[in-house]
Design an enzyme around this catalytic site. Structure first.
Site, PDB file in Angstrom:
ATOM      1  CE1 TYR A  95     -44.251  12.706   2.480  1.00  0.00           C
ATOM      2  CE2 TYR A  95     -45.189  14.471   3.815  1.00  0.00           C
ATOM      3  CZ  TYR A  95     -44.100  13.698   3.432  1.00  0.00           C
ATOM      4  OH  TYR A  95     -42.863  13.929   3.987  1.00  0.00           O
ATOM      5  CD  GLU A 137     -41.575  15.173   6.644  1.00  0.00           C
ATOM      6  OE1 GLU A 137     -42.673  15.664   6.289  1.00  0.00           O
ATOM      7  OE2 GLU A 137     -40.860  14.473   5.903  1.00  0.00           O
ATOM      8  CD  GLN A 207     -33.458  24.103   1.940  1.00  0.00           C
ATOM      9  OE1 GLN A 207     -32.862  23.924   0.895  1.00  0.00           O
ATOM     10  NE2 GLN A 207     -34.775  24.132   1.998  1.00  0.00           N
ATOM     11  CB  SER A 209     -24.470  25.839   6.757  1.00  0.00           C
ATOM     12  OG  SER A 209     -24.570  24.665   5.985  1.00  0.00           O
ATOM     13  N   GLY A 388     -27.647  21.070  -1.396  1.00  0.00           N
ATOM     14  CA  GLY A 388     -28.594  20.691  -2.431  1.00  0.00           C
ATOM     15  C   GLY A 388     -29.041  19.257  -2.250  1.00  0.00           C
TER      16      GLY A 388
END
Length: 393
Positions: A95, A137, A207, A209, A388
């Site tokens: 961060y 998170e 990523q 599914s 996305g």
């Protein structure tokens, strides 16, 4: 807690962001990767090429500035970002890096307007946002670590089954190499996969599914081999792998999930948008046998219709399940030809009491959502997932 002055200053910069548009985020990413090229191992560089990531970040920045005095409005959007971050293993130390480049970008692009007061306000505002994300998170990471079968970071999995579903989609069953259990997940969630394709300069994370109901033993993803406008780096690499190959996975994540409702459910998809619907459908069929389920799917033709054998079998076995298909190019195996038109099913859809789940290209979902709203479906009963970077429909 942000001061009134900070809130006022940050909100006053919204016109500046709007005027600069994605020039801000384009400059930000170029600056970020120039100074910290190691982050190319985390970010999807294909989305950089298409501009999708820049567009998504610009919208997020503008939304944050506009709603800085009422962050509850952004709760859903932030939850989606937090889940995505955990699937990329974004950590607290990332961060400050991002914050430094964001402030640097604004100073370089709008030096006259980015006074010392404006800089201080944005540093303070970014710090609050970073703290919120880090806290949320941390809770997600703790859940993945502390629950049975869970882990943090990557874990090695082996492809134990590879099954062709249609012309472009292949399913991969992924089983942990250590032989231990895997953490359960909610139907609709995705999993992050890290690979280094042959010839690639950086590691790639994507990523996908999970396309089966949770079983605590393995995961299944169903991957479309992307060919247009150019071959997908990761999807083509995965399709080249054979049974026995190993990949690294991050724990399941995602906020597009099947709600715990005893209401009729309508699953609506196009193309590879079927993948989260498979996990939802399998879960629903293993539960309340009286719950009405409608499965609506659109694709180009029968060759691109994934899971058709499974759907036919389940429809024959479960009277509460109704399936309807649209092929854009027509054919004997579909119910309707052309684009999905929900008016033909208006009498059979649970307009007032149903939960509607959408997944597919953004243009398809915007088109379908518009039809649902026109039919009288409440917006709060429409849930959707965009593959996305997220965007509003």
């Amino acid at each position: 807690m942000l001061s009134d002055k900070t809130i006022e200053i940050v909100k006053s910069t919204v016109p500046l962001l709007a005027e600069a548009g994605t020039v801000v985020t384009d400059h930000f990413y170029k600056r970020l990767f120039s100074h910290n090229p190691e982050l190319k191992n985390i970010f999807n560089m294909s989305n950089q090429d298409t501009g999708r990531q820049q567009f998504a970040l610009f919208n997020a920045l503008a939304a944050y500035a506009q709603n800085i005095d009422n962050l509850a409005v952004l709760k859903e959007a932030l939850a989606r970002i937090n889940h995505k971050h955990t699937s990329l293993n974004i950590l607290p130390e990332h961060y400050p890096i991002v914050g430094a480049h964001l402030i640097g970008t604004l100073k370089e692009l709008i030096p006259e307007q980015f006074t010392a007061d404006v800089e201080y306000a944005w540093r303070e505002a970014y710090g609050v946002l970073a703290d919120i994300c880090i806290t949320e998170e941390a809770a997600l990471y703790a859940h993945s670590k502390n629950n049975h079968g869970g882990w943090v970071g990557t874990r090695q999995f082996e492809i134990t089954d590879k099954h062709v579903e249609s012309e472009f989609v292949t399913s991969f069953t992924l089983t942990p190499v250590d032989g231990k259990a895997v953490i359960t997940y909610k139907p609709g969630q995705y999993i992050g996969i890290k690979v280094k394709p042959e010839g690639a300069e950086y590691e790639e994370i994507r990523q996908y599914s999970i396309s089966q109901k949770s079983n605590a033993k393995n995961y299944r993803i169903s991957v479309k081999k992307e060919c247009q406008p150019k071959p997908g780096v990761v999807s083509n690499f995965l399709h080249s792998l054979e049974q026995g190959a190993r990949v690294e996975l991050y724990p399941p994540a995602g906020d597009f999930i099947l709600k715990n409702e005893a209401t009729p459910v309508v699953l609506i998809s196009a193309g590879v948008g079927q993948t989260p619907m498979m996990a939802m459908l399998q879960t629903l069929l293993s539960g309340d046998k009286s719950q009405a389920i409608s499965y609506l799917h659109a694709c180009e033709n029968s060759r691109e219709f994934s899971f058709k054998g499974y759907l036919a079998q389940q429809t024959a076995m479960h009277p509460q399940l109704k399936t309807f298909t649209w092929f854009n190019q027509g054919g004997e195996e579909c119910d309707f030809t052309g684009l999905m038109d929900l008016t033909v099913l208006e009498a059979s859809l649970p307009i007032s009491e149903g939960a509607f789940y959408l997944c597919g290209p953004a243009s398809f979902m915007a088109y379908v959502k518009g039809q649902l709203l026109d039919l009288g479906v409440q917006s709060s009963n429409i849930h959707y997932e965009i593959f996305g970077p997220h965007q509003a429909l």
